[in-house]
Design an enzyme around this catalytic site. Structure first.
Site, PDB file in Angstrom:
ATOM      1  CG  ASP A   1      -0.845  -4.163   5.872  1.00 31.13           C
ATOM      2  OD1 ASP A   1      -0.519  -4.927   4.883  1.00 31.13           O
ATOM      3  OD2 ASP A   1      -2.012  -3.971   6.362  1.00 31.13           O
TER       4      ASP A   1
ATOM      5  CD  GLU B   1       1.083  -8.677   5.220  1.00 31.94           C
ATOM      6  OE1 GLU B   1       1.303  -9.169   6.350  1.00 31.94           O
ATOM      7  OE2 GLU B   1       0.193  -8.085   4.951  1.00 31.94           O
TER       8      GLU B   1
ATOM      9  CG  ASP C   1      -5.363  -1.141   6.990  1.00 30.68           C
ATOM     10  OD1 ASP C   1      -5.062  -2.107   6.231  1.00 30.68           O
ATOM     11  OD2 ASP C   1      -6.600  -0.696   6.992  1.00 30.68           O
TER      12      ASP C   1
END
Length: 161
Positions: free
Chosen positions: A11, A71, A143
């Site tokens: 992420d 992502e 996160d």
């Protein structure tokens, strides 16, 4: 888990780049590790990117994942923020690619739908479902939970991409 495949989910972020590693064997998912690379908030952009690079290199060296998922960047209202986040995302894709891993990208809504069942899930729902799917997972930030969710998403879709 000799035939298990380890997946790293990343992420990307300039303040916190979350990472999470899961193993998949057949349809069975297992938690391996998670954490975050956290560059100094006082560092300039280049130094933050270098810190993310070094941190992810160490994670890949330590955990030897077989596949990587990152992502995709969502568009912010502030184009400068989007560009800076894109730089962090570039590093997050570069490090596993240089390690010889296939890197697959997932949209935030696809990650949420894979883990929670709804594409517009809230952070708390993601944390809760990651804990349900990976009961041994220990994460202290969104996160880290998001990175594990990205890895879970890839585990569910890896034959399709």
């Amino acid at each position: 888990m000799a035939s298990a495949k380890r997946i790293i989910g990343i992420d990307p972020g300039l303040r916190h780049t979350g990472w999470g590693i899961v193993a998949i064997e057949g349809t069975r998912l297992s938690y391996i590790a998670c954490g975050a690379v956290e560059p100094s908030p006082k560092a300039d952009l280049a130094d933050r990117l270098a810190a993310i690079h070094e941190g992810l290199l160490q994670v890949i060296h330590d955990h030897q994942p077989h596949e990587a998922a990152v992502e995709e960047t969502f568009l912010n209202k502030d184009p400068r923020s989007t560009l800076k986040l894109g730089a962090a995302r570039g590093v997050a894709m570069l490090v596993p690619a240089q390690a010889g891993l296939r890197v697959v990208e997932y949209a935030p809504n696809q990650v949420k739908k894979s883990v929670v069942g709804a594409g517009h899930a809230e952070k708390e729902q993601i944390r809760m479902m990651v804990k349900v799917l990976l009961p041994k997972a220990e994460f202290r930030t969104d996160d880290m939970a998001d990175a594990l969710a990205i890895a879970i998403c890839h585990a569910h879709h890896r034959g399709q991409k």
